[in-house]
Design a protein around this motif. Structure first.
Motif, mmCIF file in Angstrom:
data_model
loop_
_atom_site.group_PDB
_atom_site.id
_atom_site.type_symbol
_atom_site.label_atom_id
_atom_site.label_comp_id
_atom_site.label_asym_id
_atom_site.label_seq_id
_atom_site.Cartn_x
_atom_site.Cartn_y
_atom_site.Cartn_z
ATOM 1 N N SER A 9 41.495 41.179 47.047
ATOM 2 C CA SER A 9 40.118 40.793 47.343
ATOM 3 C C SER A 9 40.124 39.919 48.595
ATOM 4 C CB SER A 9 39.529 40.010 46.171
ATOM 5 O OG SER A 9 40.143 38.733 46.076
ATOM 6 N N ASP A 10 38.953 39.672 49.141
ATOM 7 C CA ASP A 10 38.854 38.790 50.305
ATOM 8 C C ASP A 10 39.386 37.402 49.973
ATOM 9 O OD1 ASP A 10 37.796 40.790 51.870
ATOM 10 O OD2 ASP A 10 35.716 40.173 51.549
ATOM 11 N N ASN A 11 39.120 36.930 48.770
ATOM 12 C CA ASN A 11 39.613 35.623 48.344
ATOM 13 C C ASN A 11 41.138 35.629 48.262
ATOM 14 O OD1 ASN A 11 39.190 32.904 47.497
ATOM 15 N ND2 ASN A 11 39.715 33.553 45.418
ATOM 16 N N ASP A 12 41.714 36.703 47.704
ATOM 17 C CA ASP A 12 43.171 36.822 47.638
ATOM 18 C C ASP A 12 43.777 36.754 49.036
ATOM 19 O OD1 ASP A 12 43.105 37.160 44.872
ATOM 20 O OD2 ASP A 12 43.207 39.348 44.992
ATOM 21 N N LYS A 13 43.153 37.439 49.990
ATOM 22 C CA LYS A 13 43.655 37.459 51.363
ATOM 23 C C LYS A 13 43.606 36.075 51.993
ATOM 24 C CE LYS A 13 42.333 42.246 52.107
ATOM 25 N NZ LYS A 13 41.399 43.157 52.762
#
Length: 77
Positions: A9-13
């Motif tokens: 996800s964008d948060n993971d990235k």
């Protein structure tokens, strides 16, 4: 569940980029050299996402960044 299908996800990235940035400090690089090391490590991890199911994220970052750093050509100063 097929774990290899999962995308970051964008948060993971963002979290991964932050971790890569903190870990890159140990190489005493700055500016474009540090940014290149982070980007190359991120790409190395992206080509083998199953590594996150084989070891901790921290260990995966350590091993990938060490491999990327050691594979870089030496630059004359």
């Amino acid at each position: 569940m097929n774990r290899s299908v999962r995308n970051l996800s964008d948060n993971d990235k963002l979290v991964l980029q932050s971790l890569l940035g903190r870990y890159a400090l140990r190489y005493h690089l700055a500016g474009p050299e540090k940014d290149d090391l982070i980007e190359e490590t991120f790409l190395a991890l992206a080509t083998r996402p199953e590594v996150f199911f084989e070891m901790s994220v921290e260990q995966a970052v350590v091993e990938a960044m060490d491999a990327v750093f050691l594979s870089r050509p030496l630059t004359a100063e």
